[in-house]
Structures are given as C-alpha cells and as structure tokens.
Design an enzyme around this catalytic site. Structure first.
Site, PDB file in Angstrom:
ATOM      1  CE  LYS A 126      14.553   3.146   6.171  1.00 45.94           C
ATOM      2  NZ  LYS A 126      13.830   1.983   7.074  1.00 45.94           N
TER       3      LYS A 126
ATOM      4  CE  LYS B 145      -2.906  -2.553   3.155  1.00 40.59           C
ATOM      5  NZ  LYS B 145      -3.219  -2.503   4.833  1.00 40.59           N
TER       6      LYS B 145
ATOM      7  CG  PHE C 172      10.568   2.116  11.063  1.00 39.63           C
ATOM      8  CD1 PHE C 172      10.439   1.141  10.380  1.00 39.63           C
ATOM      9  CD2 PHE C 172       9.061   2.921  11.315  1.00 39.63           C
ATOM     10  CE1 PHE C 172       9.423   0.641   9.822  1.00 39.63           C
ATOM     11  CE2 PHE C 172       8.211   2.065  10.936  1.00 39.63           C
ATOM     12  CZ  PHE C 172       7.999   1.220  10.197  1.00 39.63           C
ATOM     13  CB  VAL C 173      10.960   7.048   7.554  1.00 40.70           C
ATOM     14  CG1 VAL C 173      12.086   7.617   7.789  1.00 40.70           C
ATOM     15  CG2 VAL C 173      10.982   6.144   6.259  1.00 40.70           C
TER      16      VAL C 173
ATOM     17  NE  ARG D  31      -0.826   1.837   5.039  1.00 42.59           N
ATOM     18  CZ  ARG D  31       0.391   1.129   4.649  1.00 42.59           C
ATOM     19  NH1 ARG D  31       1.310   1.649   3.896  1.00 42.59           N
ATOM     20  NH2 ARG D  31       0.322  -0.284   5.176  1.00 42.59           N
TER      21      ARG D  31
ATOM     22  CG  ASP E 292      14.910  -1.127   4.942  1.00 48.46           C
ATOM     23  OD1 ASP E 292      15.986  -1.028   5.242  1.00 48.46           O
ATOM     24  OD2 ASP E 292      13.932  -0.820   5.791  1.00 48.46           O
TER      25      ASP E 292
ATOM     26  CG  ASP F 234       2.476   0.878   7.635  1.00 49.42           C
ATOM     27  OD1 ASP F 234       3.380   0.673   6.680  1.00 49.42           O
ATOM     28  OD2 ASP F 234       2.125   0.077   8.456  1.00 49.42           O
TER      29      ASP F 234
ATOM     30  CD  GLU G   4       7.925  -0.637  -2.986  1.00 50.79           C
ATOM     31  OE1 GLU G   4       7.375   0.069  -2.621  1.00 50.79           O
ATOM     32  OE2 GLU G   4       7.995  -1.905  -2.759  1.00 50.79           O
TER      33      GLU G   4
HETATM   34  P1  XMP Z   1      12.897  -4.173   1.678  1.00 47.70           P
HETATM   35  O1  XMP Z   1      13.729  -4.380   3.132  1.00 47.70           O
HETATM   36  O2  XMP Z   1      12.719  -5.616   1.178  1.00 47.70           O
HETATM   37  O3  XMP Z   1      11.550  -3.668   2.299  1.00 47.70           O
HETATM   38  O4  XMP Z   1      13.559  -3.223   0.726  1.00 47.70           O
HETATM   39  C1  XMP Z   1      10.983  -2.868   1.651  1.00 47.70           C
HETATM   40  C2  XMP Z   1       9.358  -2.796   2.252  1.00 47.70           C
HETATM   41  O5  XMP Z   1       9.708  -2.657   3.716  1.00 47.70           O
HETATM   42  C3  XMP Z   1       9.019  -1.543   4.213  1.00 47.70           C
HETATM   43  N1  XMP Z   1       9.706  -0.655   4.853  1.00 47.70           N
HETATM   44  C4  XMP Z   1       9.131   0.298   5.519  1.00 47.70           C
HETATM   45  N2  XMP Z   1       8.254   0.622   5.909  1.00 47.70           N
HETATM   46  N3  XMP Z   1       9.128   2.658   7.251  1.00 47.70           N
HETATM   47  C5  XMP Z   1       8.075   1.922   6.804  1.00 47.70           C
HETATM   48  O6  XMP Z   1       6.742   2.372   7.041  1.00 47.70           O
HETATM   49  C6  XMP Z   1      10.355   2.271   6.815  1.00 47.70           C
HETATM   50  O7  XMP Z   1      11.070   2.912   7.338  1.00 47.70           O
HETATM   51  C7  XMP Z   1      10.520   1.058   6.042  1.00 47.70           C
HETATM   52  N4  XMP Z   1      11.302   0.226   5.530  1.00 47.70           N
HETATM   53  C8  XMP Z   1      11.061  -0.638   4.909  1.00 47.70           C
HETATM   54  C9  XMP Z   1       8.079  -0.823   2.838  1.00 47.70           C
HETATM   55  O8  XMP Z   1       6.701  -1.487   2.867  1.00 47.70           O
HETATM   56  C10 XMP Z   1       8.816  -1.398   1.821  1.00 47.70           C
HETATM   57  O9  XMP Z   1       8.142  -1.337   0.572  1.00 47.70           O
HETATM   58 MG    MG Z   2       6.299  -0.969  -0.134  1.00 45.67          MG
END
Ligand code: XMP
Ligand code: MG
Length: 184
Positions: free
Chosen positions: A135, A47, A156-157, A169, A107, A163, A103
């Site tokens: 990141k 989402k 964490f953001v 969100r 992360d 969210d 996206e």
């Molecule tokens: P990866 O680690 O696979 O993660 O790159 C991607 C998904 O993880 C969620 N994500 C976050 N959601 N704050 C959030 O609210 C954050 O800091 C964060 N870091 C990762 C997100 O859904 C992303 O698509």
């Molecule tokens: Mg995502």
C-alpha cells in the site's frame, strides 16, 4: 471459501484468484533468474504469508529451503507501531545465507523495516523482500521491496492469508470488507 460464503461482509473483489496466480508465476520466474545457482532461504512471516509462501515456493524451480518467523507489533489496535516482538524465531542460522522474506502485505512498512534490520544483524549475506501486496499511500518508512505483486489502495483487505479478526484467511482472492463487517 468463496465470495458467496462472505454474505454481505464482502465489499468488492480486488484481486481474483487468477490474477494472483499469474502474478506469482511471474514473480517466481524473476526469483529463479535472480538467485540461479544460489542456496536461497525463504523466510515466511506467520500467519499472513502462509498462502503466498505455499503458492510462490511451488512455482520456483530453484532448490530452496524454508523457515518461518512470527512477529507482533506492540501497540494497541490494528495499527503497526514499529516496535516488534518475536513470537517465533527462525530455526535456521542465517549467517552467510541469501534470505528472501516472504510477506503478505507491506502497509506502513514498519514491521518489515524492523525485520530487515534484525535479519541483516545476524550476518546474512543478503536479505530481500517479496510481498504479494503493498500500500504505497500508507508507507511511513521506505522499505526496499524487491518483488511486489500488486500495489493497492490504502484500504483494509482480507483473503489469501490476510485476516479480519482471524477470519477470511482462507479466501482464494483478495477483497475489501464492507463497513458493516467492522461494526458487527
Ligand atoms: P506494517 O504497517 O508494519 O504492517 O507494514 C504489516 C502487517 O500488518 C498487517 N496488515 C494487514 N492485515 N489486511 C490485513 O488483514 C490489511 O489490509 C493489512 N494491512 C496490514 C499484516 O499482518 C502485515 O504483515
Ligand atoms: Mg504479515
């Protein structure tokens, strides 16, 4: 929703509404230039990417179509495992199509790395990624992200689609959470 609605949950505003808007305008101009004359398909990842998709797509002058996927990483907790399950698949056959995945954040990169391979295996002509946030310090796999809004620290953001337990969100900016928000 604004900072004043977060009470003590907000640690700091990382990116203001204006900064995000300006950067999305630049990204849209670049995408318009790169895909001129092509029939681009934007794929939003639910989402988190809803806000980025809404704002970025409206800044494009190109004719584009939009579709959505929802994916979930297997594994416990908040960490991505890299094993991904499709919760909602595309309605569109992407064979021969130019696809741009939209996206919220990259992360570890594990989710997008899987998604990229999955979309390519369907015979897309090209698959590229546009992400508002990245990141770099948290990267576990190298994912080629063609359009990046902002590189941010590995904190964490929340906000602008992102969210914490499905909340925040609808913040118009991106901020970090105060530790007390996780503990309550
Ligand atoms: P990866 O680690 O696979 O993660 O790159 C991607 C998904 O993880 C969620 N994500 C976050 N959601 N704050 C959030 O609210 C954050 O800091 C964060 N870091 C990762 C997100 O859904 C992303 O698509
Ligand atoms: Mg995502």
């Amino acid at each position: 929703m604004d900072a004043s609605d977060m009470g003590l949950d907000l640690e700091k505003v990382l990116l203001t509404e204006e900064q995000i808007d300006q950067r999305l305008t630049q990204m849209a101009a670049q995408i318009d230039a790169d895909y001129a004359g092509q029939n681009l398909l934007l794929v939003g990842v639910l989402k988190g990417a809803v806000m980025v998709m809404a704002d970025l797509s409206r800044k494009l002058h190109s004719q584009v179509t939009m579709d959505w996927m929802a994916v979930s990483s297997y594994g416990s907790g908040t960490k991505s495992s890299g094993v991904v399950r499709i919760l909602k698949d595309l309605d569109t056959d992407i064979h021969g199509r130019d696809v741009l995945v939209v996206e919220d954040i990259v992360d570890s990169g594990l989710t997008l790395s899987w998604l990229l391979a999955n979309l390519k295996s369907r015979g897309a002509k090209s698959v590229e990624i546009a992400a508002l946030l990245r990141k770099p310090a948290a990267a576990k796999v190298d994912v080629p992200v063609r359009y990046v809004g902002f590189d941010i620290p590995p904190e964490f953001v929340v906000g602008f689609g992102l969210d914490f337990a499905e909340r925040y969100r609808n913040l118009p900016f991106v901020g970090t959470l105060a530790p007390r928000a996780y503990q309550s």
